[in-house]
Write an enzyme that holds these catalytic residues in place. Structure first.
Site, PDB file in Angstrom:
ATOM      1  N   HIS A  97      -2.054  -6.534  -7.720  1.00  0.00           N
ATOM      2  CA  HIS A  97      -1.102  -7.180  -6.820  1.00  0.00           C
ATOM      3  C   HIS A  97      -1.855  -8.172  -5.938  1.00  0.00           C
ATOM      4  CE1 HIS A  97       1.799  -7.363  -3.421  1.00  0.00           C
ATOM      5  NE2 HIS A  97       2.709  -6.989  -4.292  1.00  0.00           N
ATOM      6  N   ASP A 173      -5.195   1.456  -4.946  1.00  0.00           N
ATOM      7  CA  ASP A 173      -3.931   0.960  -4.410  1.00  0.00           C
ATOM      8  C   ASP A 173      -2.838   1.897  -4.900  1.00  0.00           C
ATOM      9  OD1 ASP A 173      -1.560  -0.307  -3.837  1.00  0.00           O
ATOM     10  OD2 ASP A 173      -2.009  -2.155  -4.934  1.00  0.00           O
ATOM     11  N   LYS A 199       8.154   3.035   0.073  1.00  0.00           N
ATOM     12  CA  LYS A 199       8.465   3.044  -1.363  1.00  0.00           C
ATOM     13  C   LYS A 199       8.657   4.486  -1.816  1.00  0.00           C
ATOM     14  CE  LYS A 199       6.319  -1.440  -2.081  1.00  0.00           C
ATOM     15  NZ  LYS A 199       5.421  -2.307  -2.855  1.00  0.00           N
ATOM     16  N   CYS A 337       4.731 -10.852  -7.056  1.00  0.00           N
ATOM     17  CA  CYS A 337       3.499 -10.948  -6.263  1.00  0.00           C
ATOM     18  C   CYS A 337       2.281 -10.480  -7.056  1.00  0.00           C
ATOM     19  CB  CYS A 337       3.605 -10.141  -4.959  1.00  0.00           C
ATOM     20  SG  CYS A 337       4.880 -10.726  -3.830  1.00  0.00           S
TER      21      CYS A 337
END
Length: 381
Positions: A97, A173, A199, A337
């Site tokens: 990302h 991540d 999320k 992204c």
């Protein structure tokens, strides 16, 4: 509405989140750690209770190794810029990302050496190529746990072993997996783990955290008031205060705490099984749509909750607009992204249509959406 954009942010939020945030603002909204009165003490307990809940979820001890951030991007920047110095070497992958790619680009301009190893067509990192990328000055490996485009789960434990054998640290991540895929930090072998609260954790936006493992010394990227050691003109050395400056997002953390209570009650194993079933139904149904191309691993057990596809004759943005306007279905088209990931998948520059499931989606919703996409392929393609 059928909401399939949970990889961007979860919706709806967990039961109790809105109520906890409202109650905090109306009854508890002191500044944590800054005063001794009841409101300040209550606010501090909300923050520390959420910290303890995150530590339980991830198997972290002590809880002070959980540092609150604004989101996963904030945590990744804190880790990357707090650790790497000019002359250091860092290894990353071709599916990251922009929250990893852009900080590394900025650090490269300051003298940090960056190696980007390739991934296979399904988004899985080439571990052999990664193993060959280590140098004598390799300080860090940073890798997404799951692709936000194709959902691909990476072999993070294997990568961790390679990193540690070479004397490097490992940053993961976890934006797409924390709260959605059951694991403990020890399972990953991560020295650092950045993740969002909005999320998979089902909390409000503006929340996230960074796990900082033993032996990891991060330089603060900002200094300021912590409510502790106020007599000093330098940042405190102890966690989490070393990396938490200024008044935190207490109302957001109160909401996150409520979300964590819901997750503990429902169980991450049950949520994972539910989402794997949804991904399987999506992939099986979409595979029957003529001309439609799916991306990522075929096996839903090797994916987080994201499924990406393209339709011939239609741009991803057109498909998403039709789903929104004609069928009230929320998805995300484009590059997500993550332009490097799309280059790896062969979908740059237009990207894909991404469907991302969450714990409140149903099999009936998924089947409806498959039918809508089949209708779009027949009528608009």
């Amino acid at each position: 509405m059928i909401y399939l954009d949970n990889a961007a942010t979860s919706w709806p939020k967990a039961p109790g989140v809105a109520e906890a945030m409202s109650r905090f603002l109306l009854e508890e909204a002191g500044n944590p750690g800054r005063s001794g009165h009841r409101l300040a003490r209550t606010a501090a307990e909300r923050v520390e209770s959420a910290r303890r809940a995150l530590a339980r979820l991830l198997g972290v001890s002590p809880p002070e190794r959980i540092v609150f951030t604004l989101n996963a991007t904030d945590g990744l920047n804190l880790a990357l810029k707090g650790l790497l110095r000019p002359g250091d070497h860092v290894i990353t992958s071709s599916v990251e990302h922009n929250s990893v790619t852009r900080p590394l680009r900025a650090l490269a301009e300051q003298g940090v050496q960056v190696t980007k190893v390739p991934c296979f067509g399904d988004g899985t990192v080439d571990v052999d190529a990664l193993a060959r990328a280590f140098r004598s000055n390799t300080r860090l490996v940073v890798l997404t746990h799951a692709s936000n485009v194709a959902g691909t789960l990476q072999p993070v434990a294997e990568v961790a072993r390679l990193a540690h054998a070479a004397g490097a640290l490992f940053l993961v991540d976890g934006a797409q997996t924390v709260g959605a895929v059951p694991f403990r930090v020890a399972d990953l072998g991560a020295d650092l783990l950045a993740f969002s609260g909005h999320k998979g954790l089902l909390g409000p936006t503006g929340t996230g955290a960074l796990y900082v493992g033993p032996g990891v010394d991060l330089r603060p990227t900002r200094e300021g008031g912590t409510g502790t050691s106020s007599e000093l003109d330098v940042q405190p050395s102890d966690l989490p205060h070393r990396l938490e400056s200024g008044t935190p997002n207490t109302v957001g953390i109160a909401g996150l705490g409520a979300a964590l209570e819901y997750l503990e009650h429902r169980g991450l194993e049950a949520i994972r099984a539910h989402e794997v079933a949804l991904v399987r139904a999506l992939r099986e149904g979409l595979r029957e749509v003529p001309g439609l191309r799916l991306y990522g691993p075929e096996d839903p057990a090797r994916c987080a909750g994201a499924v990406s596809f393209t339709l011939p004759g239609l741009e991803p943005s057109e498909v998403a607009a039709i789903l929104d306007a004609s069928f009230d279905v929320a998805v995300r088209p484009g590059l997500h992204c993550a332009p490097d990931a799309h280059r790896t998948l062969g979908t740059f520059p237009l990207g894909t249509v991404r469907l991302s499931v969450g714990p409140f989606n149903t099999l009936d919703e998924v089947r409806q959406v498959v039918g809508y996409i089949a209708q779009i392929a027949r009528s608009w393609g």
